[in-house]
Enzyme design. Structure first.
Site, PDB file in Angstrom:
ATOM      1  N   GLY A 135     -30.659  48.611 -46.946  1.00 27.89           N
ATOM      2  CA  GLY A 135     -29.755  48.257 -48.037  1.00 27.89           C
ATOM      3  C   GLY A 135     -28.768  47.165 -47.664  1.00 27.89           C
ATOM      4  O   GLY A 135     -28.544  46.220 -48.425  1.00 27.89           O
ATOM      5  N   ASN A 144     -36.660  53.592 -51.214  1.00 29.71           N
ATOM      6  CA  ASN A 144     -35.804  52.519 -50.676  1.00 29.71           C
ATOM      7  C   ASN A 144     -35.529  51.443 -51.722  1.00 29.71           C
ATOM      8  O   ASN A 144     -34.539  50.706 -51.626  1.00 29.71           O
ATOM      9  CB  ASN A 144     -36.481  51.807 -49.495  1.00 29.71           C
ATOM     10  N   ASP A 179     -28.047  52.309 -40.333  1.00 28.41           N
ATOM     11  CA  ASP A 179     -27.637  53.437 -41.159  1.00 28.41           C
ATOM     12  C   ASP A 179     -27.392  54.685 -40.313  1.00 28.41           C
ATOM     13  O   ASP A 179     -27.470  55.794 -40.819  1.00 28.41           O
ATOM     14  CB  ASP A 179     -28.712  53.723 -42.213  1.00 28.41           C
ATOM     15  N   ASN A 180     -27.125  54.490 -39.025  1.00 26.18           N
ATOM     16  CA  ASN A 180     -26.918  55.682 -38.194  1.00 26.18           C
ATOM     17  C   ASN A 180     -25.916  55.384 -37.083  1.00 26.18           C
ATOM     18  O   ASN A 180     -25.726  54.242 -36.672  1.00 26.18           O
ATOM     19  CB  ASN A 180     -28.257  56.178 -37.621  1.00 26.18           C
ATOM     20  N   CYS A 232     -12.478  46.683 -30.979  1.00 26.49           N
ATOM     21  CA  CYS A 232     -13.879  46.973 -31.250  1.00 26.49           C
ATOM     22  C   CYS A 232     -13.950  48.220 -32.140  1.00 26.49           C
ATOM     23  O   CYS A 232     -12.924  48.803 -32.491  1.00 26.49           O
ATOM     24  CB  CYS A 232     -14.664  47.167 -29.952  1.00 26.49           C
ATOM     25  N   CYS A 251     -12.188  51.314 -31.052  1.00 28.92           N
ATOM     26  CA  CYS A 251     -10.723  51.353 -31.193  1.00 28.92           C
ATOM     27  C   CYS A 251     -10.360  52.136 -32.455  1.00 28.92           C
ATOM     28  O   CYS A 251      -9.308  52.783 -32.514  1.00 28.92           O
ATOM     29  CB  CYS A 251     -10.153  49.952 -31.299  1.00 28.92           C
ATOM     30  N   CYS A 264     -27.589  59.008 -46.547  1.00 31.34           N
ATOM     31  CA  CYS A 264     -27.911  58.610 -47.924  1.00 31.34           C
ATOM     32  C   CYS A 264     -28.963  59.516 -48.549  1.00 31.34           C
ATOM     33  O   CYS A 264     -28.904  59.822 -49.740  1.00 31.34           O
ATOM     34  CB  CYS A 264     -28.461  57.181 -47.952  1.00 31.34           C
ATOM     35  N   CYS A 267      -8.948  52.722 -25.714  1.00 30.22           N
ATOM     36  CA  CYS A 267     -10.336  52.601 -26.165  1.00 30.22           C
ATOM     37  C   CYS A 267     -11.292  52.751 -24.978  1.00 30.22           C
ATOM     38  O   CYS A 267     -11.072  52.144 -23.934  1.00 30.22           O
ATOM     39  CB  CYS A 267     -10.557  51.237 -26.838  1.00 30.22           C
TER      40      CYS A 267
HETATM   41 ZN    ZN Z   1     -12.209  49.036 -28.457  1.00 29.73          ZN
END
Ligand code: ZN
Length: 286
Positions: free
Chosen positions: A43, A72, A144-145, A186, A189, A203, A260
């Site tokens: 998607g 899909n 999607d994961n 990133c 964070c 989904c 982080c």
């Molecule tokens: Zn980070």
């Protein structure tokens, strides 16, 4: 100075870019010299692939290990009804070839894992003294994961590769850009670890508004084009949250988290080999 490497057909194809000061022939040349890896031909990946191909991004890699299913097609608009049962990368690559012969499209029918990601992003370098062929300047996470999302984040942060992040859930999307040219932030964070498996339904379980990934993926494509052009302000240090039901956009600041695990002051994760990308995507116990 005008770059004369665009031929007459390209000047016509990209004329609406070329006439703008912010792009011009030089900017179009930068797009043609760009190399972008799109992780996921679903998607989010569909509009990213479509607009980057139309814009003339010179090398477009598409990685996905799935085949097209009829369910899909409500949102994965790079595929058609005839493509059901075909590998998504083949269907998407055919779309790109039909749209723009300038694009060197590469179909990587595999899964992005800690074993494959380096060869995918940098190009294979296992052929002895042969130089690496290919490789990409930018990674678009259109997956999607959580496993793929955290892996793309950790790899691109550690290797200093620009990353576009997009995610969708029912009627909501979020998108941001990590240039990875210095001090972070990133994705970790924001979300240091992935939720416990099973706590966030996908989904297939909860449904998703079909046009939602279109909006989010178009923003990701916009960011990649601007990045390649070196123009405009990226969603750097900003997370854009889109609510399709209320039709509202909200931006929240994203700052580097000194704690982080990847880009913090004393990072736990120094290599993607340290992390188990199943479950909560944290450091492996061994
Ligand atoms: Zn980070």
């Amino acid at each position: 100075m005008t770059d004369l490497r665009l031929d007459a057909t390209q000047l016509e194809r990209y004329s609406r870019h070329v006439i703008m000061d912010e792009v011009g022939p030089e900017g179009q040349q930068r797009l043609l010299e760009g190399a972008v890896l799109v992780v996921g031909a679903g998607g989010l990946g569909s509009p990213v692939i479509q607009y980057l191909a139309a814009a003339g991004v010179g090398r477009l890699g598409i990685v996905d290990d799935d085949v097209v299913e009829r369910s899909n097609l409500q949102r994965q608009i790079v595929h058609g009804d005839d493509d059901v049962g075909r590998p998504k990368v083949d269907s998407a690559a055919d779309y790109v070839r039909r749209l723009n012969p300038d694009v060197d499209v590469r179909a990587h029918e595999t899964r992005v894992t800690s074993e494959t990601i380096d060869d995918l992003v940098r190009g294979p370098h296992n052929a002895g003294d042969e130089p690496a062929d290919g490789g990409y300047d930018v990674v678009v996470d259109a997956s999607d994961n959580f496993a793929t999302r955290y892996l793309c984040n950790d790899y691109c942060t550690l290797e200093g590769i620009p990353l576009s992040h997009g995610a969708i859930y029912r009627f909501e999307g979020q998108v941001t850009t990590f240039p990875n040219d210095g001090d972070g932030p990133c994705y970790r964070c924001l979300f240091p670890e992935a939720p416990e498996p099973g706590t966030v339904p996908d989904c297939a379980t909860t449904g998703v508004l079909g046009v939602l990934p279109g909006t989010v993926g178009c923003i990701q494509a916009t960011e990649v084009v601007k990045h390649l052009l070196g123009e405009g302000d990226l969603l750097e240090g900003r997370l854009l949250i889109y609510d399709a039901m209320g039709l509202s956009f909200e931006t929240v600041d994203v700052r580097r988290n000194p704690d982080c695990p990847v880009c913090g002051d004393d990072p736990e994760i120094e290599s993607i080999r340290d992390v188990g990308y199943e479950g909560t995507c944290t450091i492996s116990a061994d």
